[in-house]
Design an enzyme around this catalytic site. Structure first.
Site, PDB file in Angstrom:
ATOM      1  N   HIS A  38     -30.621  12.898  11.908  1.00  0.00           N
ATOM      2  CA  HIS A  38     -31.059  12.219  13.139  1.00  0.00           C
ATOM      3  C   HIS A  38     -30.009  12.312  14.244  1.00  0.00           C
ATOM      4  O   HIS A  38     -29.857  11.400  15.051  1.00  0.00           O
ATOM      5  CB  HIS A  38     -31.445  10.759  12.858  1.00  0.00           C
ATOM      6  CG  HIS A  38     -32.763  10.635  12.142  1.00  0.00           C
ATOM      7  ND1 HIS A  38     -33.930  10.278  12.773  1.00  0.00           N
ATOM      8  CD2 HIS A  38     -33.096  10.876  10.850  1.00  0.00           C
ATOM      9  CE1 HIS A  38     -34.924  10.281  11.885  1.00  0.00           C
ATOM     10  NE2 HIS A  38     -34.446  10.641  10.707  1.00  0.00           N
ATOM     11  N   GLU A 165     -45.040  19.596  19.155  1.00  0.00           N
ATOM     12  CA  GLU A 165     -44.904  18.427  18.260  1.00  0.00           C
ATOM     13  C   GLU A 165     -45.071  17.132  19.058  1.00  0.00           C
ATOM     14  O   GLU A 165     -45.773  16.216  18.638  1.00  0.00           O
ATOM     15  CB  GLU A 165     -43.504  18.406  17.611  1.00  0.00           C
ATOM     16  CG  GLU A 165     -43.267  19.494  16.601  1.00  0.00           C
ATOM     17  CD  GLU A 165     -43.774  19.163  15.214  1.00  0.00           C
ATOM     18  OE1 GLU A 165     -44.228  18.039  14.977  1.00  0.00           O
ATOM     19  OE2 GLU A 165     -43.724  20.057  14.356  1.00  0.00           O
ATOM     20  N   ASP A 177     -35.565  21.507  13.686  1.00  0.00           N
ATOM     21  CA  ASP A 177     -36.412  22.291  12.786  1.00  0.00           C
ATOM     22  C   ASP A 177     -36.726  23.661  13.385  1.00  0.00           C
ATOM     23  O   ASP A 177     -36.626  24.694  12.711  1.00  0.00           O
ATOM     24  CB  ASP A 177     -37.709  21.534  12.483  1.00  0.00           C
ATOM     25  CG  ASP A 177     -37.440  20.118  12.006  1.00  0.00           C
ATOM     26  OD1 ASP A 177     -36.300  19.855  11.590  1.00  0.00           O
ATOM     27  OD2 ASP A 177     -38.353  19.287  12.053  1.00  0.00           O
ATOM     28  N   TYR A 226     -40.194   7.234  12.311  1.00  0.00           N
ATOM     29  CA  TYR A 226     -39.285   8.181  12.978  1.00  0.00           C
ATOM     30  C   TYR A 226     -39.118   7.775  14.441  1.00  0.00           C
ATOM     31  O   TYR A 226     -37.999   7.694  14.957  1.00  0.00           O
ATOM     32  CB  TYR A 226     -39.849   9.603  12.863  1.00  0.00           C
ATOM     33  CG  TYR A 226     -38.965  10.672  13.464  1.00  0.00           C
ATOM     34  CD1 TYR A 226     -38.045  11.359  12.683  1.00  0.00           C
ATOM     35  CD2 TYR A 226     -39.036  10.990  14.821  1.00  0.00           C
ATOM     36  CE1 TYR A 226     -37.231  12.341  13.230  1.00  0.00           C
ATOM     37  CE2 TYR A 226     -38.222  11.964  15.380  1.00  0.00           C
ATOM     38  CZ  TYR A 226     -37.322  12.637  14.578  1.00  0.00           C
ATOM     39  OH  TYR A 226     -36.505  13.609  15.123  1.00  0.00           O
TER      40      TYR A 226
HETATM   41  C1  GLA Z   1     -37.045  15.743  11.362  1.00  0.00           C
HETATM   42  C2  GLA Z   1     -37.152  16.081  12.844  1.00  0.00           C
HETATM   43  C3  GLA Z   1     -35.848  16.700  13.340  1.00  0.00           C
HETATM   44  C4  GLA Z   1     -34.637  15.842  12.989  1.00  0.00           C
HETATM   45  C5  GLA Z   1     -34.681  15.435  11.512  1.00  0.00           C
HETATM   46  C6  GLA Z   1     -33.629  14.429  11.157  1.00  0.00           C
HETATM   47  O1  GLA Z   1     -36.920  16.903  10.609  1.00  0.00           O
HETATM   48  O2  GLA Z   1     -38.228  16.946  13.074  1.00  0.00           O
HETATM   49  O3  GLA Z   1     -35.919  16.924  14.730  1.00  0.00           O
HETATM   50  O4  GLA Z   1     -34.550  14.733  13.829  1.00  0.00           O
HETATM   51  O5  GLA Z   1     -35.938  14.897  11.147  1.00  0.00           O
HETATM   52  O6  GLA Z   1     -32.356  14.939  11.341  1.00  0.00           O
END
Ligand code: GLA
Length: 391
Positions: A38, A165, A177, A226
Site C-alpha cells: 500500500h 480500474e 500491478d 481497500y
Molecule cells: C493492490 C492494488 C495495488 C497496490 C496493492 C497493495 O494490488 O491494486 O495498486 O496498492 O494492492 O500494495
C-alpha cells in the site's frame, strides 16, 4: 514462448470465432508484490516481480463500430458499440477491456472509428492476489494500441489500465500491478518509485526463489476495505502537511520518526493505518541496500516485519494469511514471508531456498490443513519478462 499452450488456444479460438488470424496478440503477466505494501498510491516504493503466468489478448479491427470480446476461460462473449462504452454490472470482466479501450482514446472511444474483435485467455489463478485484472488490462492495451496505431510510452499505458480500474471496475488502486506487469524482467525484481514513476530492475540471483501460497480466504478489493485504507492514508497526509515544516503531499514525505513525534495528534485508527506505508517505504529502501550487499536473510527478515505491520497496523491481513506466515517462520529454509498485494485474503509471498521447496510446501500444507481443514496452493514462481506483443 512462455505459456505457449495458452497462446495456441487463444489463436485457435480467435480463428474459429472470427474466421481469420488475429492482427495483433499481446501477452501480459501477473505480478507478485515482494516488499512495500500500500505504498504505491502514497507515492512510495515497492519491490515486485512479473510472474510466469499471464494473459494473452488477440485482436483485429472490426468492419463496423461493434466491439466483440470473447473471454476464452469463461466461454462468454459480449458486444458493445464504440459510441456506447460504459461500465457494466453483468459479465463484469468486460470492464477491464472496455475501460482500457475507453482510456486508450482518452475517454472518447468513438474516435477509434471502428470496433474490434478480440479473444483473451490466461492461466493466472483468479482471486489469488496475483493481479489477473492488471494483466488483462496490459495485454488489452498493447494489442489495441497496435491495431489502432496508437503510440504511447509504457508508463502512460500502465496509467490507462489504472484508470480502467478506477472508473470501470470501481477499484481505486495504485499503479503497482500494471507497472509490474509491464516492467518485469526475467530473474529480476522491479523496484518502483511511484512519485517519479521510475522503474528499475534488480537481479535476484539463483540462490533464492519465491513461493506463492494461496489461502482459500476471499480476496476482493472492490468491497470498500481497500478504498477505506487509501482514504485513511490521504487523511493522515493532510494532517502531517499541517504539522511538519517541510512539504507533505503524500505519506511518502513522512518518516517513522515524524510519525512517532506527531502521530498522536491523529485519530487512533488513522494513525495506525498511516504508519504502515511509512514503515514500508523505509523497509523497501533498507531492503534495496541489503540486496546490494547480497544479504538475502536480512531482506527476508524485512518481509516478516512487513507482514507484522499489515497485521498490527493496517489490518489488511486475515487469519489464514497470518497462519501461513506463522508456519513459514518455523521453517529454516524460508527466509521471509508476507501477504502480497491488497490483502484481506489472497496469497502470501515466501522467499525460499529453491532446493527445499518441496519440503516447505509439504510442511505448510500439513500445518495449514490442521487448522482450517482444507489445503492452500503452493507454487514456485519465476520472476519473468513483462508484457509484450507476441504476434
Ligand atoms: C493492490 C492494488 C495495488 C497496490 C496493492 C497493495 O494490488 O491494486 O495498486 O496498492 O494492492 O500494495
Amino acid at each position: 514462448m512462455q505459456n505457449q499452450e495458452v497462446y495456441d488456444s487463444v489463436v485457435s479460438k480467435f480463428e474459429k470465432r472470427f474466421g481469420s488470424r488475429p492482427a495483433a496478440t499481446a501477452y501480459a503477466p501477473g505480478r507478485i508484490e515482494v516488499l512495500g505494501n500500500h505504498t504505491d498510491y502514497n507515492e512510495g516504493f515497492v519491490f515486485s516481480a512479473a510472474i510466469d503466468q499471464g494473459t494473452f489478448f488477440a485482436a483485429s479491427p472490426a468492419e463496423g463500430t461493434l466491439c466483440t470480446i470473447v473471454a476464452g476461460n469463461l466461454d462468454r462473449e459480449v458486444s458493445f458499440d464504440i459510441a456506447d462504452v460504459r461500465p457494466q454490472k453483468e459479465d463484469s470482466w468486460q470492464n477491464y477491456v472496455s475501460g482500457t479501450f475507453n482510456w486508450l482514446f482518452d475517454g472518447e472511444p468513438a474516435k477509434a472509428g471502428r470496433g474490434f474483435n478480440a479473444v483473451f485467455e490466461g492461466n493466472i489463478p483468479l482471486g489469488a492476489g496475483l493481479s489477473s485484472s492488471a494483466a488483462l488490462e496490459m495485454a488489452t492495451v498493447l494489442a489495441l494500441a497496435k491495431i489502432y496505431g496508437v503510440e504511447k510510452d509504457a508508463t502512460t499505458l500502465a496509467k490507462i489500465g489504472q484508470k480502467a480500474e478506477h472508473t470501470f471496475a470501481g477499484c481505486p488502486c495504485g499503479l503497482l500491478d500494471q507497472a509490474s506487469s509491464l516492467y518485469g524482467k526475467a530473474g529480476a525484481l522491479v523496484k518502483s518509485d511511484f512519485r517519479y514513476c521510475r522503474f528499475e530492475t534488480v537481479d535476484m540471483g539463483g540462490s533464492v526463489a519465491f513461493m506463492m501460497v494461496k489461502s482459500n480466504a476471499k480476496h476482493e478489493l472492490v468491497d470498500g476495505a481497500y478504498a477505506s485504507r487509501r482514504q485513511a492514508c490521504e487523511e493522515a497526509a493532510k494532517f502531517f502537511a499541517g504539522v511538519l515544516k517541510h512539504p507533505v503531499t503524500h505519506l511518502r514525505d513522512v518518516s517513522c520518526a515524524e510519525w512517532i513525534l506527531y502521530g498522536g495528534g491523529l485519530p487512533e485508527t488513522i494513525a495506525k493505518r498511516a504508519v504502515h506505508p511509512i514503515g514500508e517505504d523505509e523497509r523497501v529502501l533498507l531492503g534495496a541496500s541489503l540486496l546490494e550487499k547480497g544479504d538475502l536473510a536480512g531482506f527476508g527478515a524485512l518481509m516478516f516485519d512487513s507482514h507484522e505491520s499489515s497485521r498490527k497496523w493496517f489490518e489488511n491481513s486475515c487469519p489464514e494469511l497470518d497462519t501461513i506466515v506463522d508456519i513459514a517462520k518455523t521453517l529454516p529454509d524460508v527466509l521471509g514471508a508476507r501477504l502480497s498485494g491488497g490483502g484481506f485474503g489472497g496469497s502470501c509471498c515466501l522467499l525460499v531456498k529453491p532446493d527445499a521447496a518441496d519440503g516447505i510446501a509439504a510442511a505448510i500444507t500439513q500445518a495449514y490443513r490442521k487448522v482450517y481443514g482444507d489445503e492452500p496452493t503452493c507454487r514456485l514462481v519465476k520472476p519473468s519478462d513483462g508484457a509484450h506483443l507476441v504476434g
